[in-house]
Scaffold this active site. Structure first.
Site, PDB file in Angstrom:
ATOM      1  N   VAL A  65       0.842  -1.204   0.000  1.00 12.49           N
ATOM      2  CA  VAL A  65       0.000   0.000   0.000  1.00 12.49           C
ATOM      3  C   VAL A  65       0.875   1.252   0.000  1.00 12.49           C
ATOM      4  O   VAL A  65       0.739   2.134  -0.847  1.00 12.49           O
ATOM      5  CB  VAL A  65      -0.941  -0.003   1.213  1.00 12.49           C
ATOM      6  CG1 VAL A  65      -1.664   1.327   1.309  1.00 12.49           C
ATOM      7  CG2 VAL A  65      -1.946  -1.135   1.098  1.00 12.49           C
ATOM      8  N   PHE A 113      -8.345   1.536  -0.556  1.00 10.64           N
ATOM      9  CA  PHE A 113      -9.235   0.501  -1.119  1.00 10.64           C
ATOM     10  C   PHE A 113      -8.543  -0.146  -2.314  1.00 10.64           C
ATOM     11  O   PHE A 113      -9.166  -0.443  -3.328  1.00 10.64           O
ATOM     12  CB  PHE A 113     -10.590   1.121  -1.520  1.00 10.64           C
ATOM     13  CG  PHE A 113     -11.298   1.790  -0.371  1.00 10.64           C
ATOM     14  CD1 PHE A 113     -11.241   3.162  -0.200  1.00 10.64           C
ATOM     15  CD2 PHE A 113     -11.981   1.032   0.574  1.00 10.64           C
ATOM     16  CE1 PHE A 113     -11.878   3.786   0.873  1.00 10.64           C
ATOM     17  CE2 PHE A 113     -12.618   1.637   1.652  1.00 10.64           C
ATOM     18  CZ  PHE A 113     -12.563   3.025   1.802  1.00 10.64           C
ATOM     19  N   GLY A 122      -8.652 -14.916   0.447  1.00  9.52           N
ATOM     20  CA  GLY A 122      -7.419 -14.946   1.248  1.00  9.52           C
ATOM     21  C   GLY A 122      -6.752 -13.587   1.118  1.00  9.52           C
ATOM     22  O   GLY A 122      -7.436 -12.590   0.891  1.00  9.52           O
ATOM     23  N   CYS A 144      -5.600  -8.827   3.611  1.00 12.28           N
ATOM     24  CA  CYS A 144      -6.626  -7.911   4.142  1.00 12.28           C
ATOM     25  C   CYS A 144      -7.901  -8.589   4.598  1.00 12.28           C
ATOM     26  O   CYS A 144      -8.272  -8.503   5.771  1.00 12.28           O
ATOM     27  CB  CYS A 144      -6.908  -6.848   3.091  1.00 12.28           C
ATOM     28  SG  CYS A 144      -5.480  -5.775   2.881  1.00 12.28           S
TER      29      CYS A 144
HETATM   30  C1  UDX Z   1      -0.521  -2.389   5.088  1.00  9.32           C
HETATM   31  C2  UDX Z   1      -1.301  -2.795   6.327  1.00  9.32           C
HETATM   32  O1  UDX Z   1      -0.725  -4.024   6.762  1.00  9.32           O
HETATM   33  C3  UDX Z   1      -2.733  -3.073   6.037  1.00  9.32           C
HETATM   34  O2  UDX Z   1      -3.430  -3.238   7.260  1.00  9.32           O
HETATM   35  C4  UDX Z   1      -3.346  -1.930   5.327  1.00  9.32           C
HETATM   36  O3  UDX Z   1      -4.648  -2.307   4.890  1.00  9.32           O
HETATM   37  C5  UDX Z   1      -2.502  -1.503   4.159  1.00  9.32           C
HETATM   38  O4  UDX Z   1      -1.136  -1.271   4.542  1.00  9.32           O
HETATM   39  P1  UDX Z   1       0.655  -3.793   3.252  1.00  9.32           P
HETATM   40  O5  UDX Z   1       1.172  -2.598   2.569  1.00  9.32           O
HETATM   41  O6  UDX Z   1       0.239  -4.980   2.453  1.00  9.32           O
HETATM   42  O7  UDX Z   1      -0.602  -3.465   4.163  1.00  9.32           O
HETATM   43  O8  UDX Z   1       1.755  -4.251   4.309  1.00  9.32           O
HETATM   44  P2  UDX Z   1       3.246  -4.686   3.984  1.00  9.32           P
HETATM   45  O9  UDX Z   1       3.412  -5.067   2.552  1.00  9.32           O
HETATM   46  O10 UDX Z   1       3.636  -5.634   5.048  1.00  9.32           O
HETATM   47  O11 UDX Z   1       4.048  -3.311   4.147  1.00  9.32           O
HETATM   48  C6  UDX Z   1       4.210  -2.735   5.388  1.00  9.32           C
HETATM   49  C7  UDX Z   1       5.605  -2.111   5.381  1.00  9.32           C
HETATM   50  O12 UDX Z   1       5.790  -1.369   6.590  1.00  9.32           O
HETATM   51  C8  UDX Z   1       6.722  -3.158   5.325  1.00  9.32           C
HETATM   52  O13 UDX Z   1       7.570  -2.888   4.232  1.00  9.32           O
HETATM   53  C9  UDX Z   1       7.458  -2.981   6.655  1.00  9.32           C
HETATM   54  O14 UDX Z   1       8.858  -3.188   6.544  1.00  9.32           O
HETATM   55  C10 UDX Z   1       7.152  -1.527   6.996  1.00  9.32           C
HETATM   56  N1  UDX Z   1       7.262  -1.189   8.399  1.00  9.32           N
HETATM   57  C11 UDX Z   1       6.685  -1.967   9.349  1.00  9.32           C
HETATM   58  C12 UDX Z   1       7.985  -0.038   8.738  1.00  9.32           C
HETATM   59  O15 UDX Z   1       8.524   0.647   7.875  1.00  9.32           O
HETATM   60  N2  UDX Z   1       8.089   0.319  10.046  1.00  9.32           N
HETATM   61  C13 UDX Z   1       7.543  -0.435  11.042  1.00  9.32           C
HETATM   62  O16 UDX Z   1       7.678  -0.086  12.222  1.00  9.32           O
HETATM   63  C14 UDX Z   1       6.825  -1.614  10.688  1.00  9.32           C
HETATM   64  C1  UDX Z   2      -9.107  -6.384  -0.969  1.00 11.97           C
HETATM   65  C2  UDX Z   2     -10.164  -5.346  -1.318  1.00 11.97           C
HETATM   66  O1  UDX Z   2     -10.740  -5.664  -2.586  1.00 11.97           O
HETATM   67  C3  UDX Z   2      -9.530  -3.960  -1.373  1.00 11.97           C
HETATM   68  O2  UDX Z   2     -10.521  -2.981  -1.634  1.00 11.97           O
HETATM   69  C4  UDX Z   2      -8.844  -3.662  -0.036  1.00 11.97           C
HETATM   70  O3  UDX Z   2      -8.209  -2.416  -0.076  1.00 11.97           O
HETATM   71  C5  UDX Z   2      -7.828  -4.738   0.279  1.00 11.97           C
HETATM   72  O4  UDX Z   2      -8.446  -6.038   0.275  1.00 11.97           O
HETATM   73  P1  UDX Z   2      -7.205  -7.699  -2.197  1.00 11.97           P
HETATM   74  O5  UDX Z   2      -7.218  -8.505  -0.945  1.00 11.97           O
HETATM   75  O6  UDX Z   2      -5.913  -7.176  -2.707  1.00 11.97           O
HETATM   76  O7  UDX Z   2      -8.183  -6.405  -2.015  1.00 11.97           O
HETATM   77  O8  UDX Z   2      -7.811  -8.599  -3.384  1.00 11.97           O
HETATM   78  P2  UDX Z   2      -9.299  -8.917  -3.884  1.00 11.97           P
HETATM   79  O9  UDX Z   2      -9.299  -8.747  -5.335  1.00 11.97           O
HETATM   80  O10 UDX Z   2     -10.289  -8.208  -3.085  1.00 11.97           O
HETATM   81  O11 UDX Z   2      -9.428 -10.528  -3.575  1.00 11.97           O
HETATM   82  C6  UDX Z   2      -9.432 -10.933  -2.248  1.00 11.97           C
HETATM   83  C7  UDX Z   2      -9.626 -12.456  -2.244  1.00 11.97           C
HETATM   84  O12 UDX Z   2     -10.963 -12.774  -2.652  1.00 11.97           O
HETATM   85  C8  UDX Z   2      -8.687 -13.215  -3.174  1.00 11.97           C
HETATM   86  O13 UDX Z   2      -8.244 -14.398  -2.526  1.00 11.97           O
HETATM   87  C9  UDX Z   2      -9.580 -13.569  -4.367  1.00 11.97           C
HETATM   88  O14 UDX Z   2      -9.169 -14.777  -4.989  1.00 11.97           O
HETATM   89  C10 UDX Z   2     -10.926 -13.762  -3.680  1.00 11.97           C
HETATM   90  N1  UDX Z   2     -12.094 -13.522  -4.540  1.00 11.97           N
HETATM   91  C11 UDX Z   2     -12.275 -12.284  -5.079  1.00 11.97           C
HETATM   92  C12 UDX Z   2     -13.008 -14.565  -4.731  1.00 11.97           C
HETATM   93  O15 UDX Z   2     -12.812 -15.673  -4.243  1.00 11.97           O
HETATM   94  N2  UDX Z   2     -14.107 -14.322  -5.488  1.00 11.97           N
HETATM   95  C13 UDX Z   2     -14.341 -13.095  -6.051  1.00 11.97           C
HETATM   96  O16 UDX Z   2     -15.354 -12.937  -6.742  1.00 11.97           O
HETATM   97  C14 UDX Z   2     -13.392 -12.048  -5.845  1.00 11.97           C
END
Ligand code: UDX
Ligand code: UDX
Length: 454
Positions: free
Chosen positions: A12, A150, A255, A258
């Site tokens: 993100v 999102f 899965g 999120c």
């Molecule tokens: C993150 C949040 O986990 C999720 O709840 C939210 O919806 C979107 O932002 P994501 O970006 O997928 O999701 O997480 P991740 O890919 O694990 O990236 C988090 C980053 O934060 C990592 O690169 C980690 O090294 C960094 N981090 C973590 C810091 O820089 N400082 C910290 O203290 C902890």
């Molecule tokens: C989700 C939300 O869509 C996004 O808005 C939020 O910010 C983060 O979480 P993401 O988890 O990256 O995004 O992927 P998404 O495309 O939502 O799929 C989530 C899971 O649902 C995947 O495992 C996908 O395979 C499954 N899925 C999705 C289904 O099984 N059926 C569907 O019709 C759509």
């Protein structure tokens, strides 16, 4: 343009920083993972996200993106986005330690009249906690805004640049206006509410999307027993504008980093605050059952028992177009099959073998579909990668021990799989579950071979 900072440059934070730079802002990107930062500084993204690399490269070369693995003594940014991970604990509560670390590190370095923006998904009420922390450790007046994201992995850049809406929550209207101005070029509607409501919009949105998926998966189970086609049911439902056709694809279930975390966190918040989240708990339960139903389907297709059977799982990522295997249904399925004594191989076109072995040590990683198909009693499509949808499975027919293809994502063309010489199994579409030898019957004729090869 505005001087920003992003703390936490993952799926993100990394996308948000790159897109803000593309919109003309200067962004200081800070992440404790020095390896991730080092890769960013080569002009590439450490995460697999379509369209992100060119933005990183452009942002670096025009000086708008600066990546660092430690905090500078002072932060010149006017607006700082917190996008550190908020993993779920075992009972479902979101772990806020990284948010706390980031906020306290930032607050003491910010200039007066700066803004801290929470982009990480955080339990309702966290904004108040962050506000208190910022006020205590920052000597200037620092405002706090909740700005949930999102973004879907695999389309995060597109989703950032084309948002359906921008949600902002704060007690400080002026701060919300300053953050809203960053998104103005994108032309999306902006909703300004209080912090708790903004935090709830994120959880409720993810929980509803997960509910849609669990709903169609329950309908798929009913279709299976009553002889209806769930894909056509979803198509018919989706034509109703009130329902909408997205997130109605039955299969292995949801899965990722999120949905599992957020639905459990919301149910946990409800429970500890005295309400009983029956629906959310059922949504989670149905999703867990989806893996078990798929194991059952595979077990039947390979002759009634999995012990000693070799199964090739196509896909490790939790969905197509990402390298993320956090809470991957494909890996959960692999572990369930291995638990019953199956010899499981996995092939994924993007996820590195080492990452797969970390989460599923007892599976073999196949370098190609061909390698994994040798001696397989069943091929199971678990991730809807285009590479699998376009693959000609007739080229591996002679390699398998028995011609069984289980399409756990309902994304293959059943006729082409049968023409390739495989018995086709899927989810909630009984009329399509036919053996390779069947000449396409009329509706209602159901022939299942599932015979196990020698
Ligand atoms: C993150 C949040 O986990 C999720 O709840 C939210 O919806 C979107 O932002 P994501 O970006 O997928 O999701 O997480 P991740 O890919 O694990 O990236 C988090 C980053 O934060 C990592 O690169 C980690 O090294 C960094 N981090 C973590 C810091 O820089 N400082 C910290 O203290 C902890
Ligand atoms: C989700 C939300 O869509 C996004 O808005 C939020 O910010 C983060 O979480 P993401 O988890 O990256 O995004 O992927 P998404 O495309 O939502 O799929 C989530 C899971 O649902 C995947 O495992 C996908 O395979 C499954 N899925 C999705 C289904 O099984 N059926 C569907 O019709 C759509």
């Amino acid at each position: 343009m505005t001087h920003l900072a992003v703390i936490g440059c993952g799926y993100v934070g990394g996308v948000s920083a790159a897109c803000f730079a593309e919109l003309g802002h200067t962004v200081d990107c800070i992440d404790v993972d020095a390896e991730r930062i080092a890769i960013y500084n080569t002009g590439r993204s450490p995460i697999f996200e379509p369209g992100l690399d060119p933005l990183i490269e452009r942002g670096l070369s025009n000086g708008r993106l600066r990546f660092m693995s430690s905090y500078p003594d002072a932060l010149d940014a006017e607006i700082v986005f917190i996008a550190v991970n908020t993993p779920g604990s075992h009972e479902g509560a979101a772990d806020l330690r990284w948010v706390r670390d980031a906020v306290s590190s930032v607050s003491s370095r910010l200039r007066p009249n700066s803004i801290i923006v929470n982009k990480s998904t955080v339990p309702i009420g966290t904004g108040d906690l962050v506000e208190g922390m910022a006020r205590r450790s920052g000597d200037g007046v620092i405002s706090v805004v909740s700005n949930p994201e999102f973004l879907r992995e695999g389309s995060a850049v597109k989703d950032f640049m084309n948002p359906d809406r921008v949600v902002l929550g704060s007690n400080d209207t002026c701060a919300m206006e300053r953050v809203a101005a960053l998104y103005a070029p994108l032309g999306a509607q902006v909703q300004c509410v209080d912090i708790r409501t903004a935090e709830m919009i994120k959880y409720a949105s993810n929980a509803f999307l997960a509910t849609k998926i669990s709903f169609i998966n329950e309908i798929a189970a009913i279709c299976e027993s009553l002889g209806a086609d769930v894909k056509e049911v979803a198509r018919g439902m989706g034509m109703d504008a009130r329902i909408g056709g997205q997130f109605l694809s039955a299969g292995l279930g949801w899965g990722g980093s999120c949905f599992p975390k957020d639905v459990r966190a919301l149910a946990h918040m409800a429970a500890v605050h005295g309400t009983h989240p029956q629906l959310l708990r059922s949504v989670i339960e149905i999703n867990n059952d989806q893996r078990l139903r798929t194991v059952q389907k595979i077990r039947t297709a390979v002759g009634g028992q999995l012990d000693g059977r070799r199964i090739l799982i196509l896909g490790a990522a939790f969905k197509a177009d990402t390298d993320d295997i956090r809470n991957s249904p494909a890996l959960e399925l692999a572990n369930l099959l291995a638990f019953e004594g199956a010899e499981v191989a996995i092939h994924d076109p993007v996820v590195p073998a080492a990452r797969i072995k970390d989460q599923a040590p007892q599976v073999q990683v196949a370098a190609s579909i061909e390698d994994g198909a040798i001696g397989a009693h069943a091929l199971v499509l678990a991730t809807d990668w285009t590479q699998f949808l376009e693959f000609d499975f007739s080229t591996v027919r002679a390699l398998v021990a028995s011609p069984v293809f289980v399409d756990a994502r309902n994304c293959m063309d059943s006729k082409s799989v049968r023409r390739a010489g495989f018995d086709y199994f899927c989810i909630g579409r009984p009329s399509l579950q036919l053996s390779a030898s069947t000449i396409d019957p009329g509706p209602g004729e159901l022939v299942l071979s599932g015979s196990v090869g020698s």
